[in-house]
Design a protein around this motif. Sequence first.
Motif, short mmCIF file in Angstrom:
data_model
loop_
_atom_site.label_atom_id
_atom_site.label_comp_id
_atom_site.label_asym_id
_atom_site.label_seq_id
_atom_site.Cartn_x
_atom_site.Cartn_y
_atom_site.Cartn_z
N ARG A 293 -6.85 -12.11 -11.40
CA ARG A 293 -5.94 -12.27 -10.27
C ARG A 293 -4.51 -12.05 -10.75
NH1 ARG A 293 -5.78 -13.80 -5.11
NH2 ARG A 293 -3.96 -14.92 -4.30
N LEU A 294 -3.80 -11.21 -10.03
CA LEU A 294 -2.41 -10.90 -10.35
C LEU A 294 -1.50 -11.45 -9.25
CD1 LEU A 294 -2.43 -7.21 -11.63
CD2 LEU A 294 -2.34 -9.30 -12.96
N GLU A 295 -0.41 -12.04 -9.67
CA GLU A 295 0.64 -12.46 -8.76
C GLU A 295 1.90 -11.68 -9.16
OE1 GLU A 295 1.02 -16.66 -8.77
OE2 GLU A 295 -0.99 -17.02 -7.95
N ILE A 296 2.35 -10.82 -8.25
CA ILE A 296 3.44 -9.88 -8.56
C ILE A 296 4.69 -10.29 -7.79
CG2 ILE A 296 4.11 -7.45 -8.57
CD1 ILE A 296 1.10 -6.79 -8.34
N ALA A 297 5.81 -10.32 -8.50
CA ALA A 297 7.10 -10.62 -7.88
C ALA A 297 8.11 -9.60 -8.38
CB ALA A 297 7.56 -12.03 -8.23
N VAL A 298 8.83 -8.95 -7.44
CA VAL A 298 9.82 -7.95 -7.81
C VAL A 298 11.17 -8.33 -7.20
CG1 VAL A 298 8.10 -6.12 -7.98
CG2 VAL A 298 9.29 -6.47 -5.83
N HIS A 299 12.23 -7.84 -7.85
CA HIS A 299 13.59 -8.08 -7.38
C HIS A 299 14.36 -6.76 -7.46
CE1 HIS A 299 17.14 -10.48 -6.49
NE2 HIS A 299 17.79 -9.82 -7.45
N PRO A 300 15.03 -6.37 -6.40
CA PRO A 300 15.24 -7.02 -5.10
C PRO A 300 13.94 -7.17 -4.29
CG PRO A 300 16.86 -5.29 -5.47
CD PRO A 300 15.82 -5.14 -6.53
N ALA A 301 13.99 -8.10 -3.34
CA ALA A 301 12.77 -8.44 -2.60
C ALA A 301 12.27 -7.32 -1.70
CB ALA A 301 13.01 -9.70 -1.77
N ASP A 302 13.14 -6.35 -1.35
CA ASP A 302 12.71 -5.28 -0.47
C ASP A 302 12.12 -4.09 -1.23
OD1 ASP A 302 15.15 -4.72 -1.58
OD2 ASP A 302 15.97 -3.72 0.19
N ALA A 303 11.94 -4.24 -2.54
CA ALA A 303 11.35 -3.16 -3.34
C ALA A 303 9.86 -3.04 -3.03
CB ALA A 303 11.56 -3.43 -4.82
N ALA A 304 9.37 -1.82 -3.05
CA ALA A 304 7.95 -1.57 -2.78
C ALA A 304 7.13 -1.83 -4.04
CB ALA A 304 7.75 -0.13 -2.31
N ILE A 305 5.88 -2.24 -3.83
CA ILE A 305 4.98 -2.55 -4.94
C ILE A 305 3.76 -1.64 -4.86
CG2 ILE A 305 3.62 -4.35 -6.06
CD1 ILE A 305 5.36 -6.41 -4.68
N ALA A 306 3.33 -1.17 -6.02
CA ALA A 306 2.11 -0.36 -6.09
C ALA A 306 1.32 -0.81 -7.31
CB ALA A 306 2.43 1.12 -6.17
N VAL A 307 0.01 -0.70 -7.21
CA VAL A 307 -0.88 -1.06 -8.32
C VAL A 307 -1.84 0.09 -8.57
CG1 VAL A 307 -2.63 -2.65 -9.14
CG2 VAL A 307 -0.70 -3.52 -7.83
N ASP A 308 -1.87 0.54 -9.82
CA ASP A 308 -2.72 1.67 -10.20
C ASP A 308 -2.52 2.87 -9.28
OD1 ASP A 308 -3.71 0.22 -12.28
OD2 ASP A 308 -5.56 -0.36 -11.27
N GLY A 309 -1.26 3.07 -8.86
CA GLY A 309 -0.93 4.23 -8.05
C GLY A 309 -1.13 4.06 -6.57
N THR A 310 -1.61 2.92 -6.12
CA THR A 310 -1.83 2.68 -4.70
C THR A 310 -0.80 1.69 -4.18
OG1 THR A 310 -4.19 3.05 -4.97
CG2 THR A 310 -3.48 1.94 -2.96
N ALA A 311 -0.10 2.07 -3.11
CA ALA A 311 0.95 1.21 -2.57
C ALA A 311 0.36 0.01 -1.86
CB ALA A 311 1.83 2.01 -1.62
N LEU A 312 1.01 -1.14 -2.03
CA LEU A 312 0.62 -2.35 -1.33
C LEU A 312 1.43 -2.49 -0.05
CD1 LEU A 312 0.42 -4.90 -4.28
CD2 LEU A 312 -1.45 -3.66 -3.23
N ALA A 313 0.84 -3.15 0.92
CA ALA A 313 1.54 -3.33 2.19
C ALA A 313 2.72 -4.29 2.04
CB ALA A 313 0.57 -3.86 3.26
N GLN A 314 2.61 -5.23 1.08
CA GLN A 314 3.65 -6.23 0.92
C GLN A 314 4.84 -5.65 0.15
OE1 GLN A 314 0.51 -6.46 -0.16
NE2 GLN A 314 -0.36 -8.47 0.19
N SER A 315 5.99 -6.26 0.33
CA SER A 315 7.18 -5.95 -0.45
C SER A 315 7.72 -7.24 -1.03
CB SER A 315 8.26 -5.29 0.43
OG SER A 315 7.83 -4.02 0.87
N GLY A 316 8.22 -7.17 -2.25
CA GLY A 316 8.80 -8.34 -2.89
C GLY A 316 7.78 -9.16 -3.64
N LYS A 317 6.71 -9.60 -2.95
CA LYS A 317 5.69 -10.41 -3.59
C LYS A 317 4.31 -9.94 -3.15
CE LYS A 317 8.33 -14.70 -4.21
NZ LYS A 317 8.35 -16.17 -3.93
N ALA A 318 3.35 -10.09 -4.03
CA ALA A 318 1.97 -9.73 -3.71
C ALA A 318 1.04 -10.50 -4.63
CB ALA A 318 1.74 -8.23 -3.85
#
Length: 249
Positions: free
Chosen positions: A37-62
């Motif tokens: 299980r991964l808990e991802i947090a990025v800053h700034p919070a409006d940055a997009a997140i992707a895992v293994d090349g696939t974009a996640l629907a969430q931004s900032g945290k996932a």
Amino acid sequence: DVAAALNLMTGLLHDKSYGMADQLKKRIDELEKQAARLEIAVHPADAAIAVDGTALAQSGKAALYVNPGIRKVKASLEGIHRDKTITVAAGDRKTVQIDLTEVIDSESDDAAGRRPSASVGVSPITPDSMQVDKASDELPRAFWAASAIAGIGLVSGTVFGTMALRDEKDFDESPRQGTMDSGRRAAIIADISFGIALGAAIAGTVVLVSEKKKKQKAHQRTQQQKAAGIMIHPVVSHLGAGFWADLTF
């Protein structure tokens, strides 16, 4: 795909109309030992997140489950991105934090004529990235229907078979016509149920084998179509000019 299944089940828990949450939680507890299980947090919070090349629907945290192995998490904002690669094992729970402000500051310094600092790579993870080609692996509905019928037949046969054995025991202890008739009925229903289960199992196997052969033939046809074609080659010599062709089909 354990990780994809866990992500779907976790999402289903948020559906208030779902009436089997307790059973689903138990199943999640069993399966999460096989995934990370991964808990991802990025800053700034409006940055997009992707895992293994696939974009996640969430931004900032996932937060999501991933299969064990090497995973890439990526954060991006306005053309600027940062990647991180991590290795996870079954049962791991890891937190991934990505700060894009340093990269953004470096880009600003570079625009001002200064040398930018080196950026560090980070990678993203998404449930979609773990999904296998469902169109090629999806089992036919007839197979699932036959499996369901076989399961019902086995359950019914077991129940009525147990009743028949119980009536037989009662009849041996205290012979009565009603007990004998009840035992016979239960035995007949048990035999029929087991017969239906066996027939459904055979039908499901036939459907599965037929579907596999159908896919193999379709694949062979596709490969043959790709291989089919014609190549024309011009020929010129002191004797004249012309062409010859290679035809594959």
